[in-house]
Design a protein around this motif. Sequence first.
Motif, PDB file in Angstrom:
ATOM      1  N   ARG A   1       7.086   5.455  -6.165  1.00 37.22           N
ATOM      2  CA  ARG A   1       7.301   5.551  -7.607  1.00 37.22           C
ATOM      3  C   ARG A   1       8.015   4.285  -8.082  1.00 37.22           C
ATOM      4  NH1 ARG A   1       9.229  11.919  -8.307  1.00 37.22           N
ATOM      5  NH2 ARG A   1       7.243  12.827  -7.604  1.00 37.22           N
ATOM      6  N   ARG A   2       7.241   3.302  -8.404  1.00 41.25           N
ATOM      7  CA  ARG A   2       7.692   2.009  -8.913  1.00 41.25           C
ATOM      8  C   ARG A   2       8.338   1.113  -7.857  1.00 41.25           C
ATOM      9  NH1 ARG A   2      10.238   3.275 -14.937  1.00 41.25           N
ATOM     10  NH2 ARG A   2       8.340   4.267 -15.775  1.00 41.25           N
ATOM     11  N   ALA A   3       9.216   1.666  -7.034  1.00 42.83           N
ATOM     12  CA  ALA A   3       9.899   0.818  -6.048  1.00 42.83           C
ATOM     13  C   ALA A   3      10.392   1.661  -4.871  1.00 42.83           C
ATOM     14  CB  ALA A   3      11.075   0.088  -6.695  1.00 42.83           C
ATOM     15  N   TRP A   4      10.526   0.989  -3.743  1.00 48.03           N
ATOM     16  CA  TRP A   4      11.171   1.572  -2.567  1.00 48.03           C
ATOM     17  C   TRP A   4      12.589   1.002  -2.480  1.00 48.03           C
ATOM     18  CZ3 TRP A   4       6.148  -0.436  -0.277  1.00 48.03           C
ATOM     19  CH2 TRP A   4       5.166   0.564  -0.240  1.00 48.03           C
TER      20      TRP A   4
ATOM     21  N   ARG B   1       0.845  -1.192   0.000  1.00 49.16           N
ATOM     22  CA  ARG B   1       0.000   0.000   0.000  1.00 49.16           C
ATOM     23  C   ARG B   1       0.881   1.242   0.000  1.00 49.16           C
ATOM     24  NH1 ARG B   1      -3.377  -0.352   5.138  1.00 49.16           N
ATOM     25  NH2 ARG B   1      -3.952   1.755   4.446  1.00 49.16           N
ATOM     26  N   LYS B   2       0.583   2.183  -0.876  1.00 51.36           N
ATOM     27  CA  LYS B   2       1.427   3.366  -1.013  1.00 51.36           C
ATOM     28  C   LYS B   2       1.111   4.430   0.028  1.00 51.36           C
ATOM     29  CE  LYS B   2       1.857   2.603  -5.996  1.00 51.36           C
ATOM     30  NZ  LYS B   2       1.658   3.168  -7.347  1.00 51.36           N
TER      31      LYS B   2
ATOM     32  N   GLY C   1      18.723   2.895   6.169  1.00 52.32           N
ATOM     33  CA  GLY C   1      18.242   3.971   5.321  1.00 52.32           C
ATOM     34  C   GLY C   1      16.889   3.618   4.740  1.00 52.32           C
ATOM     35  N   PHE C   2      15.888   4.461   5.035  1.00 53.11           N
ATOM     36  CA  PHE C   2      14.532   4.195   4.554  1.00 53.11           C
ATOM     37  C   PHE C   2      14.258   4.992   3.282  1.00 53.11           C
ATOM     38  CE2 PHE C   2      14.593   3.168   9.007  1.00 53.11           C
ATOM     39  CZ  PHE C   2      13.866   1.997   9.073  1.00 53.11           C
ATOM     40  N   PRO C   3      13.425   4.457   2.391  1.00 49.61           N
ATOM     41  CA  PRO C   3      13.209   5.092   1.091  1.00 49.61           C
ATOM     42  C   PRO C   3      12.451   6.413   1.190  1.00 49.61           C
ATOM     43  CG  PRO C   3      12.471   2.783   1.121  1.00 49.61           C
ATOM     44  CD  PRO C   3      12.690   3.195   2.532  1.00 49.61           C
TER      45      PRO C   3
ATOM     46  N   ASP D   1      18.432  -2.706  -1.161  1.00 45.72           N
ATOM     47  CA  ASP D   1      17.395  -3.663  -1.552  1.00 45.72           C
ATOM     48  C   ASP D   1      16.240  -2.866  -2.181  1.00 45.72           C
ATOM     49  OD1 ASP D   1      16.074  -6.053  -1.890  1.00 45.72           O
ATOM     50  OD2 ASP D   1      15.307  -6.138   0.164  1.00 45.72           O
ATOM     51  N   ARG D   2      15.893  -3.226  -3.393  1.00 41.40           N
ATOM     52  CA  ARG D   2      14.834  -2.555  -4.144  1.00 41.40           C
ATOM     53  C   ARG D   2      13.561  -3.393  -4.065  1.00 41.40           C
ATOM     54  NH1 ARG D   2      14.747   1.196  -8.422  1.00 41.40           N
ATOM     55  NH2 ARG D   2      13.010   0.916  -9.904  1.00 41.40           N
ATOM     56  N   VAL D   3      12.514  -2.804  -3.516  1.00 38.29           N
ATOM     57  CA  VAL D   3      11.244  -3.523  -3.327  1.00 38.29           C
ATOM     58  C   VAL D   3      10.179  -2.855  -4.188  1.00 38.29           C
ATOM     59  CG1 VAL D   3       9.504  -4.239  -1.652  1.00 38.29           C
ATOM     60  CG2 VAL D   3      11.916  -4.121  -0.965  1.00 38.29           C
ATOM     61  N   ARG D   4       9.631  -3.589  -5.123  1.00 35.94           N
ATOM     62  CA  ARG D   4       8.590  -3.038  -5.986  1.00 35.94           C
ATOM     63  C   ARG D   4       7.321  -2.764  -5.196  1.00 35.94           C
ATOM     64  NH1 ARG D   4       9.284  -3.344 -11.427  1.00 35.94           N
ATOM     65  NH2 ARG D   4       7.033  -3.299 -11.726  1.00 35.94           N
ATOM     66  N   CYS D   5       6.639  -1.693  -5.587  1.00 39.98           N
ATOM     67  CA  CYS D   5       5.419  -1.300  -4.858  1.00 39.98           C
ATOM     68  C   CYS D   5       4.300  -0.969  -5.837  1.00 39.98           C
ATOM     69  CB  CYS D   5       5.712  -0.103  -3.972  1.00 39.98           C
ATOM     70  SG  CYS D   5       6.459   1.295  -4.825  1.00 39.98           S
TER      71      CYS D   5
END
Length: 231
Positions: free
Chosen positions: A206-209, A29-30, A65-67, A227-231
Amino acid sequence: LALTGAVTAWAVTSAQTNISANFSPNNKRKGTANRPAPKALVINHDQSTTTGSGQPETSAAIRLGFPRFWRVNSGIWPRRARCNIQTVNQRGSDSGCPRGSRVGSGAVNLLAGDGAIQEAADLRLHVSRDGDLFIFLDSRPGEPVELNAAVPCEVARGRTATCNIPETLQRPAGVKSSIDNLRLRIAGSQRIRGKRRAILETTGCRRAWVFTFTVIFEDRVRKTDSDRVRC
């Protein structure tokens, strides 16, 4: 307790230490600026040596570090639900912390004696009195050394948490220690100004965190895994 039979041994250098990190949010959820989405987050971190033997270099600090669009809400946490880190360290226990201050839990496995000695400990994450965070490390019964200490984590702009590992944990009983693996789940909420707010919230994507995990070693070298997590 003491490190029975411990021998003088040195960790490999930071150049010979590998790190990895994985971040797993509980949902995609964004959220929006007006209606942030509450989040729980599981962090898994591992360290190893390039040689396949011995123990990694000693960690002096870790930085989470948080996105963009993520926020750590420790700074708005209610005063009644914060814990005094100085009292925790004096008592060697977090049992006196308010129930609402606890916003995470996990476990860590440590190495010493060139990897020959292993130590398992539980982790509990709290909001501190000054609006930062701290991790209380509590060794399990029967472990080589009794470790009961809090690791302060300074939160900056709601986007990073820098946890400075005290000397007593870097060198318990005078022996260099290293992180083998660490797992931490961050989750919790409080009613703030009439609304239920989570310790972690998102307001968009925007596409990923993209999360980052940085280790600052005893020799001051820094290594970062993302680590890239798609959202």
